[in-house]
Enzyme design. Sequence first.
Site, mmCIF file in Angstrom:
data_model
loop_
_atom_site.group_PDB
_atom_site.id
_atom_site.type_symbol
_atom_site.label_atom_id
_atom_site.label_comp_id
_atom_site.label_asym_id
_atom_site.label_seq_id
_atom_site.Cartn_x
_atom_site.Cartn_y
_atom_site.Cartn_z
ATOM 1 C CD GLU A 226 -1.323 2.320 2.141
ATOM 2 O OE1 GLU A 226 -1.750 3.482 1.823
ATOM 3 O OE2 GLU A 226 -0.559 2.106 2.983
ATOM 4 C CG ASP B 40 -5.265 1.263 3.260
ATOM 5 O OD1 ASP B 40 -5.201 2.288 2.868
ATOM 6 O OD2 ASP B 40 -5.259 0.767 4.513
ATOM 7 C CG ASP C 189 -0.035 7.033 -1.448
ATOM 8 O OD1 ASP C 189 -1.293 7.298 -1.398
ATOM 9 O OD2 ASP C 189 0.848 7.495 -0.974
ATOM 10 C CD GLU D 230 -3.446 4.291 -1.842
ATOM 11 O OE1 GLU D 230 -3.457 5.359 -2.155
ATOM 12 O OE2 GLU D 230 -2.968 3.857 -0.771
#
Length: 231
Positions: free
Chosen positions: A50, A123, A54, A126
């Site tokens: 994650e 989450d 991101d 990502e």
Amino acid sequence: MNTHQAQILEALEGRLQYRFKDRAGLLRALTHRSAVPGDQVAHESYQRHEFLGDRVLALVVAEMLFTAYPREEEGDLARRLNQLVRRETCAEVATDLDLGAVVRLGAGERQSGGRRKEAILGDVAEAVIAAIYLDGGFDAARDFVLRNWKPRMENLTGPLRDSKTLLQEWAQGRGQGLPAYSIVDRSGPDHAPTFRVVVTIDGEAAGEGQGKSKRDAEQAAAAEALANRAG
């Protein structure tokens, strides 16, 4: 990996429009911390994925906006960026791809409706980006992001929300304190002053900006904080 699990991942690959060379990374991207022992969370859950996803998402969306809006200033681009990479948008993508149905959760998280929780869905979206990036490289991850985020960019409607609002939403969405703004300098004549403002979150400086009014300086500081977060 048993046959049933392999079939589930194969169906997911169809929705992702990407075939993994090594499905271990995809499996990790779908594993919530509640599904692994405490001492293995860092390596067996999606947390590290994650984190990476991101950053990959922010880079691809920033490039997409830079190309799509050649005349917009940095502040407007930053507001568009943060609307597109915020948790709510990532959760929408996860819902469209039905990631909630395949995320691996502990019993308690399953019983509390974890498959529908916006935070988990965002989450996982990502984390999947990171899994694709690690398995197939940047171009594969970029293609995935463009397929799923470009239509959302094109469908953005209404006025862009201001940077202070977006920064507050970003902080609250991550369980952090409200941004605090402080004037650190005032220069120029009384009839045309220039203000310099620093914004802090949980006591740490997040951005700095200046403007001809306190409001403008605060907006500039918030925009820089958002840009720092995206980078």
